[in-house]
Scaffold this motif. Structure first.
Motif, PDB file in Angstrom:
ATOM      1  N   ASP A 371       1.248   1.304  -6.443  1.00 51.30           N
ATOM      2  CA  ASP A 371       1.440   0.116  -5.609  1.00 51.30           C
ATOM      3  C   ASP A 371       1.138  -1.089  -6.492  1.00 51.30           C
ATOM      4  O   ASP A 371       0.005  -1.547  -6.593  1.00 51.30           O
ATOM      5  N   GLN A 376       8.129  -7.609  -1.271  1.00 45.75           N
ATOM      6  CA  GLN A 376       8.554  -8.187   0.007  1.00 45.75           C
ATOM      7  C   GLN A 376      10.076  -8.352   0.029  1.00 45.75           C
ATOM      8  O   GLN A 376      10.696  -8.571  -0.999  1.00 45.75           O
ATOM      9  N   SER A 380      14.726  -6.376   4.653  1.00 36.93           N
ATOM     10  CA  SER A 380      13.995  -5.315   5.343  1.00 36.93           C
ATOM     11  C   SER A 380      12.877  -5.862   6.219  1.00 36.93           C
ATOM     12  O   SER A 380      12.118  -5.083   6.805  1.00 36.93           O
ATOM     13  N   LEU A 382      10.151  -7.275   5.350  1.00 37.30           N
ATOM     14  CA  LEU A 382       8.865  -6.848   4.813  1.00 37.30           C
ATOM     15  C   LEU A 382       8.155  -8.044   4.195  1.00 37.30           C
ATOM     16  O   LEU A 382       8.692  -8.720   3.325  1.00 37.30           O
ATOM     17  N   SER A 386       3.014  -6.113   4.200  1.00 35.55           N
ATOM     18  CA  SER A 386       3.727  -4.951   4.745  1.00 35.55           C
ATOM     19  C   SER A 386       4.227  -4.057   3.627  1.00 35.55           C
ATOM     20  O   SER A 386       4.173  -2.823   3.729  1.00 35.55           O
ATOM     21  N   ALA A 387       4.713  -4.672   2.550  1.00 37.47           N
ATOM     22  CA  ALA A 387       5.201  -3.882   1.414  1.00 37.47           C
ATOM     23  C   ALA A 387       4.067  -3.063   0.808  1.00 37.47           C
ATOM     24  O   ALA A 387       4.233  -1.884   0.472  1.00 37.47           O
ATOM     25  N   SER A 390       3.061  -0.189   3.212  1.00 33.16           N
ATOM     26  CA  SER A 390       4.019   0.916   3.257  1.00 33.16           C
ATOM     27  C   SER A 390       3.806   1.876   2.076  1.00 33.16           C
ATOM     28  O   SER A 390       3.884   3.101   2.219  1.00 33.16           O
ATOM     29  N   LYS A 391       3.499   1.321   0.909  1.00 33.55           N
ATOM     30  CA  LYS A 391       3.227   2.170  -0.247  1.00 33.55           C
ATOM     31  C   LYS A 391       1.900   2.897  -0.104  1.00 33.55           C
ATOM     32  O   LYS A 391       1.775   4.080  -0.450  1.00 33.55           O
ATOM     33  N   ALA A 393       0.516   3.738   2.631  1.00 36.48           N
ATOM     34  CA  ALA A 393       0.696   4.795   3.626  1.00 36.48           C
ATOM     35  C   ALA A 393       1.301   6.037   2.978  1.00 36.48           C
ATOM     36  O   ALA A 393       0.916   7.175   3.291  1.00 36.48           O
ATOM     37  N   GLU A 394       2.266   5.804   2.048  1.00 36.92           N
ATOM     38  CA  GLU A 394       2.860   6.933   1.317  1.00 36.92           C
ATOM     39  C   GLU A 394       1.797   7.665   0.495  1.00 36.92           C
ATOM     40  O   GLU A 394       1.757   8.901   0.457  1.00 36.92           O
TER      41      GLU A 394
END
Length: 772
Positions: A371, A376, A380, A382, A386-387, A390-391, A393-394
């Motif tokens: 990350d 952004q 999308s 984002l 948020s960007a 999202s990473k 979370a992955e």
């Protein structure tokens, strides 16, 4: 954005691509992706290690003549007829493979079992290359010697063309007024001549049209029809024979087409491999060692995309039981660069590439999560936060204990308190899973969090407080400050604002935080002083090494000078010894021939040589000698005995002769001279001594030179025996011999007087000589 793009692996691959020799190698580099298969990683690692060693010691592998001819090989495999140019491509491929195999034999001193195995899969079709080279030249043309039939046809064609030229020249010569241009032109593959349009039907031949102006016409006179027919017939036969030869060549290529396709794949792999090795050599890179243990270690690591003259080399290390590396420090201080170096080196190693450091150890990871940067996107919807989330979370959903996680400014992009909380919660989860994590941060709570856990390694990038610029120096064990107030002050923010900001910052901190901050500041100062001290020590060591080197050089020069001087002295002494030996030999010869005056002159020469040799030798100057001592002449090491010690000279006995020498011409000898029996003195009457030689010398009948030699010999003997008076018989004759004798006697210093003989002594035919 992919992990590879985040870490700029694609930029590195673009650099490597430039070192490829042909297109298939470039294709492999373009498609290169890091592999997380342990066997693949190990195989690629072994290959690049061997290739890098080969390139460093022997230069890169040659791929001259090899190109992408897959389409041609596929057509050959399908049975299509190839052109001469395509056959040349196959010849060059075979020759290129032979060169590759030859290169492998030249690197025998480099251990390369995996590389040898890969190159060993190449198949050399020498028979095919020999057959094709016999038929096709380097320009793709079928040569006359390809077949006996083709040779015969082309010989006939040359004769036909010669006949056409002769017939055309004859026609032009006989119709000069009607021919517009004497040059033979070809229309419809037949030789024609340009004549005036008004005469085009006057020759009984074939008409092939008018010129653009309409003033001239192309005609084939009757005399050219026969030669043209023969030429066309032979040209058709040549075409058929060429088709047959190319068909046979295509069949030869078809036999090996599949194997050649496999050879091309191997050559492409080798091209890509050696392109990586060349890149590694140019960037002074090394190959990482792969470890089963969870440890990362890079010594003197440099980011390969930063100018080599400006990049700062750092050491990075993360070993068990530590699993998390938390890097702190100011903005633009190098936190993200350090994060990228570690991640990029892992990906490069998993791509089978060398990395820019002196030493490296890496474990096997099953995946790399990153990350980094701001992804952004308006499309999308984002935001920056948020960007990042999202990473993250992955990472939280997919990372395992064998994963590597890279988090840049973890928890940023939102409210600091919430960001800190999220960052701590995420790090807790990653620590529980046991995956290795590298992250950067500005948050104080994260720094405190790291200090509380032994499996978290704190590190920072340093900042020069005097110059207010980052140093990019990475230091383990310390946390860095953002230095926002110092930077703001440098750029002119009013001091009152900065002062109040410091007050608000301190007010928000506990007493414990303030003490920790002061302690860290002191540690940072000590670290900076330590680095300065190390630089001074290193500088002193370099100066000391340089002085030592200069001292060694001077000592060597001194030794060389002394050796040279000693060699010259030895050579000179050897020369002196040889001269002395020759002189001693002459003395002995003179004694045997009784040339007393020559013996004395020779002995004088020997004394001069001894004086020269020992002029500066004072090693035995203080030695006290006694009568009877055994000594050696320094010039020849001849042993002699002291007979008498005088004030300035010493009388010695050498080889039965007495000689006076100076003290510095002799040295003590270890030889023992045996005592001699007492000499028995014998009194001999004077007449008995003289009775041993005649009292006259007869020179009559001799030439002048012979007479003088006989006279000198007699006089030497007379002197040795103490004969004072003798007679020289020379006769009267022309008086020439008498004159020569008298001139010689006049010059001899040992002659007291001489006179012509009395009547009873031979008269004018003899001379009586008295010696001193």
């Amino acid at each position: 954005m992919s992990v590879e793009s985040s870490l700029e692996l694609n930029v590195i691959l673009e650099q490597v691509e430039k070192y490829c020799a042909f297109s298939l190698g470039r294709e492999i580099i373009e498609k290169t992706k890091p592999s997380f298969d342990k066997l693949v990683i190990q195989r690629d690692h072994d290959l690049i290690k061997e290739a890098l060693a080969a390139v460093i010691h022997y230069g890169t592998m040659p791929f001259g003549g090899i190109s992408d001819i897959r389409e041609m090989l596929i057509n050959a495999d399908k049975g299509r007829i190839l052109t001469g140019a395509e056959c040349v491509q196959e010849i060059r491929l075979i020759q290129g493979i032979q060169t590759v195999i030859g290169y492998e034999k030249t690197i025998a001193e480099v251990d390369h079992p995996d590389l040898q195995e890969l190159i060993g899969t190449l198949m050399v079709h020498s028979k095919t290359e020999k057959y094709l080279s016999k038929c096709i030249n380097e320009y793709g043309e079928v040569v006359d010697s390809a077949s006996a039939e083709l040779h015969s046809i082309r010989s006939g064609l040359r004769r036909a063309e010669n006949d056409i030229a002769n017939a055309a020249n004859k026609f032009v010569a006989s119709h000069a007024d009607q021919v517009v241009d004497a040059i033979v032109t070809y229309r419809s593959d037949r030789a024609v001549i340009l004549v005036r349009a008004s005469d085009k039907n006057a020759f009984g031949g074939m008409f092939y049209g008018d010129s653009a102006s309409g003033q001239a016409s192309y005609v084939e006179p009757a005399s050219l029809i026969g030669p043209n027919n023969r030429r066309q017939e032979l040209a058709e036969k040549e075409k058929e024979e060429l088709h047959r030869i190319l068909t046979e060549c295509s069949k030869e290529i078809r036999i090996v087409a599949k194997e050649e396709l496999a050879n091309l794949d191997t050559c492409a792999l080798l091209d890509a491999l050696f392109a990586k090795a060349q890149w590694g050599r140019e960037h002074d890179a090394c190959c990482a060692e792969l470890s089963e243990q969870k440890e990362i270690c890079f010594k003197k690591a440099r980011h390969p995309l930063i100018d080599a003259k400006k990049v700062v080399a750092n050491d990075y290390s993360l070993k068990q039981p530590q699993k998390v590396l938390l890097i702190t420090g100011p903005n633009t201080g190098g936190k993200t660069v350090s994060l990228k170096v570690i991640g990029l080196f892992v990906l490069m190693t998993y791509c089978g590439m060398p990395i820019t450091c002196e030493e490296a150890v890496l474990p096997y990871f099953d995946h790399v999560f990153a990350d980094i940067g701001d992804d952004q996107s308006v499309v999308s919807s984002l935001s920056s936060f948020s960007a990042h989330i999202s990473k993250q979370a992955e990472v939280a959903n997919q990372a395992t204990e064998n994963s590597l996680v890279l988090l840049d400014e973890v928890g940023s992009g939102t409210d600091p308190k919430e960001g800190e909380a999220l960052a701590i919660a995420l790090l807790n989860e990653l620590r529980k899973r046991g995956c290795m994590t590298i992250c950067t941060t500005h948050y104080d709570r994260l720094k405190i969090y790291g200090k509380k856990h032994t499996d978290v390694l704190l590190a920072s990038v340093q900042f020069d407080m005097e110059k207010l610029v980052p140093t990019y120096r990475y230091t383990e064990g310390l946390t860095g400050q953002s230095n926002a107030f110092e930077v703001a002050e440098k750029y002119g923010l009013p001091s009152s604002i900065i002062k109040y900001a410091r007050f608000l910052k301190d007010q928000a901190k506990s007493e414990e935080d303030l003490l920790l901050e002061r302690l860290e500041k002191q540690l940072n100062d000590n670290e900076n002083k330590r680095e300065q001290l190390e630089k001074l020590v290193k500088s002193n060591q370099e100066i000391s090494a340089e002085l030592k080197k200069e001292k060694t050089i001077l000592a060597k020069e001194k030794d060389d000078f002394n050796d040279k001087a000693q060699a010259e002295a030895d050579e000179y002494l050897e020369k002196i010894h040889q001269e002395a030996d020759e002189i001693l030999k002459e003395i002995r010869n003179h004694e045997q021939t009784s040339k007393y005056h020559e013996a004395l002159q020779t002995a004088s020469k020997l004394n001069k040589i001894n004086e020269t040799e020992n002029r500066t030798d004072e090693s035995f100057a203080d030695t006290v000698y006694h009568v009877g001592d055994a000594v050696e002449l320094r010039s020849s090491s001849t042993v002699c005995q002291i007979l008498k010690i005088e004030k300035k000279e010493i009388l010695i006995l050498i080889n039965g002769r007495e000689m006076r020498v100076k003290k510095n011409q002799i040295r003590p000898s270890s030889h023992v001279i045996p005592k001699m029996k007492p000499e028995i003195s014998v009194q001999v009457k004077e007449q008995n001594i003289f009775a041993s030689i005649p009292s006259e010398v007869n020179l009559i009948g001799m030439h002048a030179d012979e007479a003088l030699d006989a006279l000198e010999t007699y006089m030497d003997t007379a002197k040795m025996h103490g004969l004072k008076t003798f007679r020289v018989i020379h006769g009267d004759g022309t008086g020439r011999l008498r004159k020569t004798v008298h001139e010689h006697l006049t010059k001899d210093p040992d002659v007291k007087s001489f006179r012509l003989g009395m009547p009873n002594e031979g008269g004018t035919g003899a001379t009586v000589v008295d010696l001193k």
